[in-house]
Design a protein around this motif. Structure first.
Motif, short mmCIF file in Angstrom:
data_model
loop_
_atom_site.label_atom_id
_atom_site.label_comp_id
_atom_site.label_asym_id
_atom_site.label_seq_id
_atom_site.Cartn_x
_atom_site.Cartn_y
_atom_site.Cartn_z
N PHE A 105 51.76 62.82 68.36
CA PHE A 105 51.58 63.75 69.55
C PHE A 105 51.27 65.08 68.62
O PHE A 105 50.49 65.98 68.76
CB PHE A 105 52.57 63.61 70.48
N ARG A 106 52.43 65.35 67.74
CA ARG A 106 52.48 66.59 67.04
C ARG A 106 51.08 66.98 66.05
O ARG A 106 50.89 67.93 65.97
CB ARG A 106 53.78 66.95 66.38
N GLN A 122 56.11 67.71 75.22
CA GLN A 122 56.00 66.39 75.22
C GLN A 122 56.57 65.55 76.44
O GLN A 122 55.88 64.42 77.12
CB GLN A 122 56.65 65.77 73.91
N LYS A 157 56.20 60.68 69.20
CA LYS A 157 56.40 61.98 68.66
C LYS A 157 55.40 62.41 67.37
O LYS A 157 54.88 63.47 67.40
CB LYS A 157 57.74 62.40 68.37
#
Length: 229
Positions: A186-187, A170, A183
């Motif tokens: 993104f994951r 990241q 976060k």
């Protein structure tokens, strides 16, 4: 009439060069490899790595040769970025330069190879020194191309070691895109694409709990070609 009697060789006096924008990730920021020049006309000034294309070599072979000669690095994958051909871009004469982007993993062995060779030094892309000619424009051009391609292709993994953590991945994306990334989203995107292999190993360097390490499954990506960050 005199112009008509000249051969093409007499009229066309253009030299062809290549310049290499070599990117690496230091764990926090994206960096570019620069050279402190020792030529009489540009002594002490910073520039990209580059040189002239030999008469007998293919264009795409030139950056590979130059990178090996200047850094000792072999098998650096390069991709053509842009042609810079303004008439007065180089004060030494008419020079057309084609830029190439290179991505490498910045590990200890890499640092040892580069140390002391041809006055080379890494700089983060947000803290570049003054560069000769139009080399800053070349860095900007290559960075913009990289920003576009990391969203639609897995080239980002060329900047990471074989095993990496999700926080490290990241941070790399954020350093390239120059923006913060949520976060959770993104994951979620990474999980949906399914080309990361979770290992039974942890990176304990940043916290007591540690972060699991992952590997990029290129074979799975090649089967799906599904990539969208």
């Amino acid at each position: 009439m005199a112009e008509a009697n000249k051969t093409y060789k007499d009229i066309q006096q253009i030299r062809l060069a290549v310049n290499c924008i070599v990117f690496a990730f230091n764990g926090t920021n994206l960096e570019v490899l620069l050279r402190n020049r020792n030529f009489p006309s540009d002594k002490g000034k910073w520039s990209l790595l580059g040189g002239y294309v030999k008469y007998e070599e293919n264009l795409d072979d030139a950056p590979t040769r130059l990178l090996f000669d200047l850094t000792g690095l072999q098998s650096v994958h390069t991709k053509q970025v842009e042609v810079f051909g303004e008439t007065k871009r180089n004060p030494t004469g008419r020079v057309v330069s084609i830029t190439y982007r290179g991505l490498i993993v910045k590990e200890e062995t890499c640092s040892q190879i580069l140390t002391g060779r041809n006055h080379l030094k890494w700089f983060t892309i947000d803290k570049l020194p003054n560069l000769i000619y139009d080399h800053k424009d070349m860095v900007i051009s290559a960075t913009c191309q990289l920003m576009e391609q990391v969203r639609i292709s897995p080239i980002v993994f060329s900047l990471l070691p074989q095993k990496f953590s999700l926080p490290q991945l990241q941070r790399l994306y954020e350093s390239i895109l120059q923006e913060e990334i949520d976060k959770r989203n993104f994951r979620k995107k990474l999980a949906a694409m399914g080309f990361l292999i979770k290992l039974n190993e942890k990176d304990m360097s940043e916290s007591r709990k540690g972060a699991f390490l992952y590997q990029f499954d290129r074979e799975k990506y090649n089967r799906t070609k599904n990539f969208n960050i």
